[in-house]
Design a protein around this motif. Structure first.
Motif, PDB file in Angstrom:
ATOM      1  N   LEU A 122       0.881  -1.174   0.000  1.00 41.08           N
ATOM      2  CA  LEU A 122       0.000   0.000   0.000  1.00 41.08           C
ATOM      3  C   LEU A 122       0.916   1.221   0.000  1.00 41.08           C
ATOM      4  O   LEU A 122       1.569   1.533   1.012  1.00 41.08           O
ATOM      5  CB  LEU A 122      -0.905   0.001   1.238  1.00 41.08           C
ATOM      6  N   ILE A 123       1.034   1.873  -1.167  1.00 44.60           N
ATOM      7  CA  ILE A 123       1.913   3.056  -1.300  1.00 44.60           C
ATOM      8  C   ILE A 123       1.072   4.286  -1.005  1.00 44.60           C
ATOM      9  O   ILE A 123       0.065   4.548  -1.676  1.00 44.60           O
ATOM     10  CB  ILE A 123       2.531   3.123  -2.705  1.00 44.60           C
ATOM     11  N   LEU A 164      -2.851   0.416  -4.200  1.00 47.05           N
ATOM     12  CA  LEU A 164      -2.791  -0.930  -3.630  1.00 47.05           C
ATOM     13  C   LEU A 164      -2.256  -1.883  -4.697  1.00 47.05           C
ATOM     14  O   LEU A 164      -2.835  -2.011  -5.778  1.00 47.05           O
ATOM     15  CB  LEU A 164      -4.177  -1.383  -3.169  1.00 47.05           C
ATOM     16  N   VAL A 165      -1.125  -2.530  -4.408  1.00 50.02           N
ATOM     17  CA  VAL A 165      -0.457  -3.438  -5.350  1.00 50.02           C
ATOM     18  C   VAL A 165      -0.540  -4.858  -4.791  1.00 50.02           C
ATOM     19  O   VAL A 165      -0.262  -5.085  -3.609  1.00 50.02           O
ATOM     20  CB  VAL A 165       1.018  -3.024  -5.545  1.00 50.02           C
ATOM     21  N   GLU A 187      -5.871  -1.127  -7.079  1.00 51.51           N
ATOM     22  CA  GLU A 187      -6.845  -0.125  -6.651  1.00 51.51           C
ATOM     23  C   GLU A 187      -6.119   1.169  -6.289  1.00 51.51           C
ATOM     24  O   GLU A 187      -4.981   1.157  -5.806  1.00 51.51           O
ATOM     25  CB  GLU A 187      -7.639  -0.634  -5.444  1.00 51.51           C
ATOM     26  N   ARG A 188      -6.808   2.330  -6.554  1.00 49.88           N
ATOM     27  CA  ARG A 188      -6.239   3.651  -6.243  1.00 49.88           C
ATOM     28  C   ARG A 188      -7.247   4.455  -5.427  1.00 49.88           C
ATOM     29  O   ARG A 188      -8.458   4.304  -5.581  1.00 49.88           O
ATOM     30  CB  ARG A 188      -5.866   4.405  -7.519  1.00 49.88           C
ATOM     31  N   TYR A 189      -6.711   5.279  -4.543  1.00 49.31           N
ATOM     32  CA  TYR A 189      -7.555   6.081  -3.650  1.00 49.31           C
ATOM     33  C   TYR A 189      -7.018   7.521  -3.648  1.00 49.31           C
ATOM     34  O   TYR A 189      -5.792   7.741  -3.635  1.00 49.31           O
ATOM     35  CB  TYR A 189      -7.524   5.535  -2.227  1.00 49.31           C
ATOM     36  N   ILE A 190      -7.940   8.502  -3.655  1.00 52.71           N
ATOM     37  CA  ILE A 190      -7.529   9.915  -3.544  1.00 52.71           C
ATOM     38  C   ILE A 190      -8.041  10.518  -2.247  1.00 52.71           C
ATOM     39  O   ILE A 190      -7.820  11.704  -1.986  1.00 52.71           O
ATOM     40  CB  ILE A 190      -8.038  10.723  -4.762  1.00 52.71           C
ATOM     41  N   GLU A 191      -8.710   9.688  -1.467  1.00 54.07           N
ATOM     42  CA  GLU A 191      -9.154  10.104  -0.148  1.00 54.07           C
ATOM     43  C   GLU A 191      -8.885   8.960   0.821  1.00 54.07           C
ATOM     44  O   GLU A 191      -8.770   7.804   0.409  1.00 54.07           O
ATOM     45  CB  GLU A 191     -10.660  10.430  -0.148  1.00 54.07           C
ATOM     46  N   PRO A 192      -8.795   9.243   2.096  1.00 57.53           N
ATOM     47  CA  PRO A 192      -8.552   8.175   3.069  1.00 57.53           C
ATOM     48  C   PRO A 192      -9.672   7.135   3.035  1.00 57.53           C
ATOM     49  O   PRO A 192     -10.831   7.452   2.786  1.00 57.53           O
ATOM     50  CB  PRO A 192      -8.523   8.918   4.410  1.00 57.53           C
ATOM     51  N   VAL A 193      -9.307   5.883   3.288  1.00 60.08           N
ATOM     52  CA  VAL A 193     -10.278   4.794   3.381  1.00 60.08           C
ATOM     53  C   VAL A 193     -10.155   4.140   4.759  1.00 60.08           C
ATOM     54  O   VAL A 193      -9.074   4.108   5.350  1.00 60.08           O
ATOM     55  CB  VAL A 193     -10.053   3.726   2.291  1.00 60.08           C
ATOM     56  N   THR A 194     -11.264   3.673   5.247  1.00 57.50           N
ATOM     57  CA  THR A 194     -11.234   2.999   6.543  1.00 57.50           C
ATOM     58  C   THR A 194     -10.586   1.625   6.384  1.00 57.50           C
ATOM     59  O   THR A 194     -10.621   1.022   5.297  1.00 57.50           O
ATOM     60  CB  THR A 194     -12.645   2.819   7.100  1.00 57.50           C
TER      61      THR A 194
END
Length: 410
Positions: free
Chosen positions: A290-291, A365-366, A374-381
């Motif tokens: 998780l980068i 997420l690799v 998967e890619r995120y531009i905001e925090p995830v729980t």
């Protein structure tokens, strides 16, 4: 004077009475009575009289009393003291294996009949049989069963030697027997359905080694029952851990395991590498990555995400997730994996390879094969992150272990 011819009785006697006196035996008017010796029967007139015609009124003779010839006895014989004559005793006997039912002896009587009744020889003895010996076998390597053979029992009827039928209660010879004790029964029948039975025991023993325990931070998968002779157990370490020692062990016939117990030690991350590819190769098929990238350590999304992930460290480790942080802008940019810091050139290559921007908060997420999932531009729980991993990224083996350890973090 003789008037009729003198009477002569072979095997008998003629008693005569003459009007002229006792010395006259064949004078006119003489009456004679016949009797036979014992063993003879009178045939003809019992008494006769001498007539004027110089003839007797009849004749008689004594015939020897004989009984009819006894019939042969099936499966037996008889022996007589005087053939078929009066007072002859005939004794009966049966062949070996047969039993005499009826009169053992018969006598020829004065009426020409035999005393008693004809006996019979019957087969009432059970067959003789020899059962196979009981046997014990060790289960075959890698199996919990043993294939066991034996010869059917040898049986012979005690009378005529003929066996009509053989029945078996239990598995046939050459069957596979599971562990434990098994009773095999045979029953044989002769032609008159006398029976004999026998039994023997088949024991199957499974040689077992002590039950192995999985290493800490690892798992164990075994063939067959897991600890029987011939079973092979293979060791695997959790993502982020490396095995030290033999990959597998075999249960030997001596009831000991081959080799020694391996251990799972924490994966050593080498950051002193020449390229980002060399860094990522260390995680291939072992860990997910998780980068996390943020333009500044004070970025509120970054701080929020860090706080949530710190509380979910157990869940991250359970799902084999390692965090790589890329924070700040050059020349004060910092990259780290756990407590290891990355060189500026490695940080740059990672950003270019994974297309991670510095301008705003973002995450990638690799999976274990190095694929961007998967890619995120905001925090995830953590719950959202874990649900995605559990649903799409877990192997069947990981899912089984995840189910087994579902409450471990709680």
């Amino acid at each position: 004077p003789q008037w009729c011819y003198p009477l002569n009785m072979h095997h008998g006697e003629a008693t005569c009475y003459s009007p002229r006196g006792g010395s006259y035996r064949s004078s006119l008017g003489t009456r004679c009575e016949f009797s036979c010796d014992r063993g003879y029967r009178l045939i003809g007139q019992r008494s006769v009289q001498c007539l004027l015609s110089r003839r007797w009124t009849g004749t008689a003779y004594c015939r020897q009393i004989r009984c009819y010839t006894l019939p042969t006895v099936m499966h037996g014989s008889y022996q007589c003291s005087a053939g078929m004559q009066l007072d002859s005793h005939c004794d009966y006997a049966c062949l070996p294996g047969y039993h005499l039912e009826g009169d053992r002896s018969r006598m020829c009587m004065e009426d020409g009949r035999w005393s008693g009744s004809e006996p019979v020889c019957v087969d009432i003895e059970p067959p003789k049989m020899q059962c196979p010996e009981s046997r014990e076998r060790i289960a075959e390597p890698g199996k919990l069963t043993a294939t066991i053979y034996w010869d059917p029992p040898r049986a012979k009827d005690s009378a005529d030697g003929i066996i009509k039928r053989v029945t078996l209660r239990g598995p046939e010879p050459g069957s596979e027997f599971p562990e434990g004790e098994h009773v095999i029964r045979y029953t044989v029948y002769d032609q008159t359905y006398n029976r004999a039975s026998c039994k023997f025991i088949v024991r199957v023993q499974v040689r077992r080694c002590p039950v192995l325990k999985p290493p800490q931070h690892g798992s164990l998968s075994c063939t067959s029952a897991g600890n029987n002779y011939g079973a092979t157990c293979e060791y695997e370490c959790d993502g982020g851990y490396e095995r030290q020692g033999a990959p597998s062990r075999v249960c030997l016939s001596s009831r000991h395991w081959s080799g020694s117990q391996p251990t799972c030690v924490a994966m050593q991350i080498n950051v002193d590498v020449n390229s980002a590819g060399s860094l990522l190769d260390q995680f291939y098929e072992k860990r997910r990555l998780l980068i996390i990238s943020a333009p500044d350590p004070s970025n509120r999304y970054y701080k929020m995400q860090n706080a949530m992930l710190q509380q979910a460290a157990c869940g991250l480790d359970l799902r084999h997730i390692t965090i790589i942080e890329l924070v700040g802008l050059p020349p004060h940019e910092v990259g780290r994996v756990r407590e290891h810091k990355l060189a500026a050139s490695i940080i740059e290559e990672l950003r270019q390879f994974l297309l991670v921007t510095r301008s705003h908060f973002n995450m990638v997420l690799v999976d274990k094969e190095g694929v961007d999932r998967e890619r995120y531009i905001e925090p995830v729980t953590p719950d959202e992150l874990f649900t995605y991993v559990d649903t799409y990224l877990l192997s069947s083996q990981e899912s089984a272990r995840r189910e087994l350890n579902r409450d471990m973090c709680e």
